[in-house]
Design a protein around this motif. Sequence first.
Motif, PDB file in Angstrom:
ATOM      1  N   ASP A 327      36.078  36.936  33.606  1.00 11.34           N
ATOM      2  CA  ASP A 327      37.405  37.350  34.059  1.00 11.34           C
ATOM      3  C   ASP A 327      37.604  38.763  33.523  1.00 11.34           C
ATOM      4  N   PHE A 328      37.453  39.760  34.381  1.00  4.81           N
ATOM      5  CA  PHE A 328      37.336  41.141  33.942  1.00  4.81           C
ATOM      6  C   PHE A 328      38.628  41.914  34.160  1.00  4.81           C
ATOM      7  N   GLN A 329      38.976  42.722  33.150  1.00  8.64           N
ATOM      8  CA  GLN A 329      40.094  43.658  33.304  1.00  8.64           C
ATOM      9  C   GLN A 329      39.611  44.831  34.149  1.00  8.64           C
ATOM     10  N   MET A 330      40.331  45.118  35.231  1.00  7.07           N
ATOM     11  CA  MET A 330      39.929  46.189  36.136  1.00  7.07           C
ATOM     12  C   MET A 330      40.703  47.473  35.874  1.00  7.07           C
ATOM     13  N   MET A 331      42.012  47.364  35.733  1.00  7.60           N
ATOM     14  CA  MET A 331      42.840  48.542  35.465  1.00  7.60           C
ATOM     15  C   MET A 331      44.178  48.040  34.948  1.00  7.60           C
ATOM     16  N   PHE A 332      44.534  48.418  33.728  1.00 11.14           N
ATOM     17  CA  PHE A 332      45.755  47.948  33.080  1.00 11.14           C
ATOM     18  C   PHE A 332      45.774  46.423  33.114  1.00 11.14           C
ATOM     19  N   GLN A 333      46.749  45.806  33.800  1.00 12.97           N
ATOM     20  CA  GLN A 333      46.860  44.351  33.769  1.00 12.97           C
ATOM     21  C   GLN A 333      46.198  43.680  34.970  1.00 12.97           C
ATOM     22  N   ASN A 334      45.540  44.443  35.824  1.00  6.29           N
ATOM     23  CA  ASN A 334      44.824  43.867  36.966  1.00  6.29           C
ATOM     24  C   ASN A 334      43.492  43.281  36.520  1.00  6.29           C
ATOM     25  N   ARG A 335      43.167  42.098  37.043  1.00  5.08           N
ATOM     26  CA  ARG A 335      41.938  41.425  36.640  1.00  5.08           C
ATOM     27  C   ARG A 335      41.235  40.881  37.883  1.00  5.08           C
ATOM     28  N   THR A 336      39.912  40.749  37.781  1.00  2.00           N
ATOM     29  CA  THR A 336      39.095  40.148  38.840  1.00  2.00           C
ATOM     30  C   THR A 336      38.170  39.126  38.207  1.00  2.00           C
ATOM     31  N   GLU A 337      38.169  37.918  38.764  1.00  2.00           N
ATOM     32  CA  GLU A 337      37.339  36.834  38.232  1.00  2.00           C
ATOM     33  C   GLU A 337      36.088  36.674  39.085  1.00  2.00           C
ATOM     34  N   ILE A 338      34.945  36.570  38.424  1.00  4.36           N
ATOM     35  CA  ILE A 338      33.666  36.365  39.106  1.00  4.36           C
ATOM     36  C   ILE A 338      33.069  35.061  38.589  1.00  4.36           C
ATOM     37  N   THR A 339      32.791  34.151  39.500  1.00  5.58           N
ATOM     38  CA  THR A 339      32.179  32.861  39.155  1.00  5.58           C
ATOM     39  C   THR A 339      30.886  32.702  39.947  1.00  5.58           C
ATOM     40  N   PRO A 340      29.982  31.819  39.495  1.00  6.90           N
ATOM     41  CA  PRO A 340      28.741  31.611  40.257  1.00  6.90           C
ATOM     42  C   PRO A 340      28.999  31.154  41.690  1.00  6.90           C
ATOM     43  N   GLU A 341      29.981  30.261  41.865  1.00  7.35           N
ATOM     44  CA  GLU A 341      30.279  29.755  43.205  1.00  7.35           C
ATOM     45  C   GLU A 341      30.866  30.857  44.090  1.00  7.35           C
ATOM     46  N   GLY A 342      31.798  31.646  43.509  1.00  2.85           N
ATOM     47  CA  GLY A 342      32.387  32.749  44.265  1.00  2.85           C
ATOM     48  C   GLY A 342      31.361  33.792  44.644  1.00  2.85           C
ATOM     49  N   ARG A 343      30.450  34.091  43.720  1.00  8.28           N
ATOM     50  CA  ARG A 343      29.399  35.074  44.006  1.00  8.28           C
ATOM     51  C   ARG A 343      28.486  34.569  45.123  1.00  8.28           C
ATOM     52  N   GLN A 344      28.148  33.275  45.082  1.00  7.43           N
ATOM     53  CA  GLN A 344      27.269  32.715  46.110  1.00  7.43           C
ATOM     54  C   GLN A 344      27.920  32.802  47.490  1.00  7.43           C
ATOM     55  N   ARG A 345      29.211  32.471  47.588  1.00  8.36           N
ATOM     56  CA  ARG A 345      29.905  32.550  48.877  1.00  8.36           C
ATOM     57  C   ARG A 345      30.028  33.997  49.350  1.00  8.36           C
ATOM     58  N   PHE A 346      30.281  34.904  48.410  1.00  4.98           N
ATOM     59  CA  PHE A 346      30.430  36.318  48.769  1.00  4.98           C
ATOM     60  C   PHE A 346      29.115  36.878  49.310  1.00  4.98           C
ATOM     61  N   LEU A 347      28.014  36.621  48.619  1.00  2.00           N
ATOM     62  CA  LEU A 347      26.721  37.163  49.033  1.00  2.00           C
ATOM     63  C   LEU A 347      26.237  36.512  50.327  1.00  2.00           C
ATOM     64  N   ALA A 348      26.648  35.264  50.582  1.00  8.04           N
ATOM     65  CA  ALA A 348      26.254  34.592  51.821  1.00  8.04           C
ATOM     66  C   ALA A 348      26.977  35.177  53.028  1.00  8.04           C
ATOM     67  N   ALA A 349      28.181  35.726  52.793  1.00  8.54           N
ATOM     68  CA  ALA A 349      28.990  36.230  53.900  1.00  8.54           C
ATOM     69  C   ALA A 349      28.861  37.729  54.110  1.00  8.54           C
ATOM     70  N   THR A 350      28.258  38.449  53.176  1.00  8.45           N
ATOM     71  CA  THR A 350      28.170  39.909  53.261  1.00  8.45           C
ATOM     72  C   THR A 350      26.720  40.368  53.202  1.00  8.45           C
ATOM     73  N   ARG A 351      26.520  41.635  53.497  1.00  9.52           N
ATOM     74  CA  ARG A 351      25.187  42.241  53.423  1.00  9.52           C
ATOM     75  C   ARG A 351      25.270  43.489  52.555  1.00  9.52           C
ATOM     76  N   PRO A 352      24.415  43.607  51.517  1.00  3.54           N
ATOM     77  CA  PRO A 352      24.440  44.822  50.693  1.00  3.54           C
ATOM     78  C   PRO A 352      23.983  46.031  51.498  1.00  3.54           C
ATOM     79  N   VAL A 353      24.732  47.135  51.338  1.00  2.00           N
ATOM     80  CA  VAL A 353      24.447  48.358  52.092  1.00  2.00           C
ATOM     81  C   VAL A 353      23.889  49.451  51.187  1.00  2.00           C
ATOM     82  N   ALA A 354      24.510  49.636  50.019  1.00  2.00           N
ATOM     83  CA  ALA A 354      24.075  50.713  49.121  1.00  2.00           C
ATOM     84  C   ALA A 354      24.584  50.424  47.717  1.00  2.00           C
TER      85      ALA A 354
END
Length: 372
Positions: A327-354
Amino acid sequence: MFVIAAWWERIKDSLWFRLLLFLLCNTNVPAVILAGALFLFRALEVLGRRDKARPGEWGRLLANAVLALGGALAAFLTVYPPFNDAAVGLDKRPLSAWNMIRAIFHQKTFVRDLGIPWPAQTISMILITGSLLVFARHKRALAVAVFAFLALKFFFFFIYMAYLRHVALFLVFLLALAWIVRTECGEEFLPLGHWRARAVPIGKWMLIILLGVQVVTLIRKPIVDALQGVPYSRSAELAALMARPEFRGSALILDPDMVGEAVVYYRGVEPLWLLRQTRFGVWAPFSKAGRDRLTLDDILADARLLNRRTGRPVVIALQRRIGKDGDFQMMFQNRTEITPEGRQRFLAATRPVASLRPAQTDEEYDVYVFPR
């Protein structure tokens, strides 16, 4: 501050002094405190006269006070109510006697990112505090320097975190005040053996060391990065990527939103999709009204929404690599959570470009496109 110091004897009793204080108040909020300190320095001079004040001097001092307060009021009206209401200290500290004591000795709130290697905070605080001894023979200047130091510490402790650009204001203030004292030739005559006379060289050397270390450390990094071919920012490359035929007309999502603000101008002020605000815009406010917590699933959901709305692919640029969970602090009080399940769904739906890394600043990105 340097202009005030350079022309101190000519302007301290004139309209120019109050106008410069007005302008200083409206450079940024911490400068309001330093403008007040410079006015206090002049006020103590008038109040401390053993002889009778010159005719009209009290009136001009009052006029200076009125316009300086007007500058402070203008600054306040500019920033309040704050649309960047989330750009505050991460720790909510109530105003109490114990916290007032903590504020005086707390290091991180005042010396953060000062550019001195580990243990940076302790070393920096010793050097900054010791630098006040520059004014050991000048009671009025010492009192004003201590006032400014404590006022800024309280401000950075209770209201806003201090970064290099804020702490550097105080160092400039010390240099300007030393310039004024030198111009006045007002230091007390003391025997060489007096402790206050002995303390002045210590303060001077501490200030010189503080400035010298900063110059070396803060200039070294960009020079080394430039020699190694690390660009200052990757924003121009991201904008060039968006100009490719397959991405023209595509929406651009970034996390955090504000690391894409420079991309806007490279693209001819074409707006970004602001994840936290769920709208298009050209700049990202630090607002509590937006979504302060996001997941990769939230980012993916917004990409699907924009894809359905525009019929075009959606480009997603992430500042933080998604290979590590947390659960990462991005800027001041904004945070982004990364989980194994979320990462798997994200990578399955997107294609890395650069992978546009590294950069000297925080404007570096891993770029994906949706749909895959």
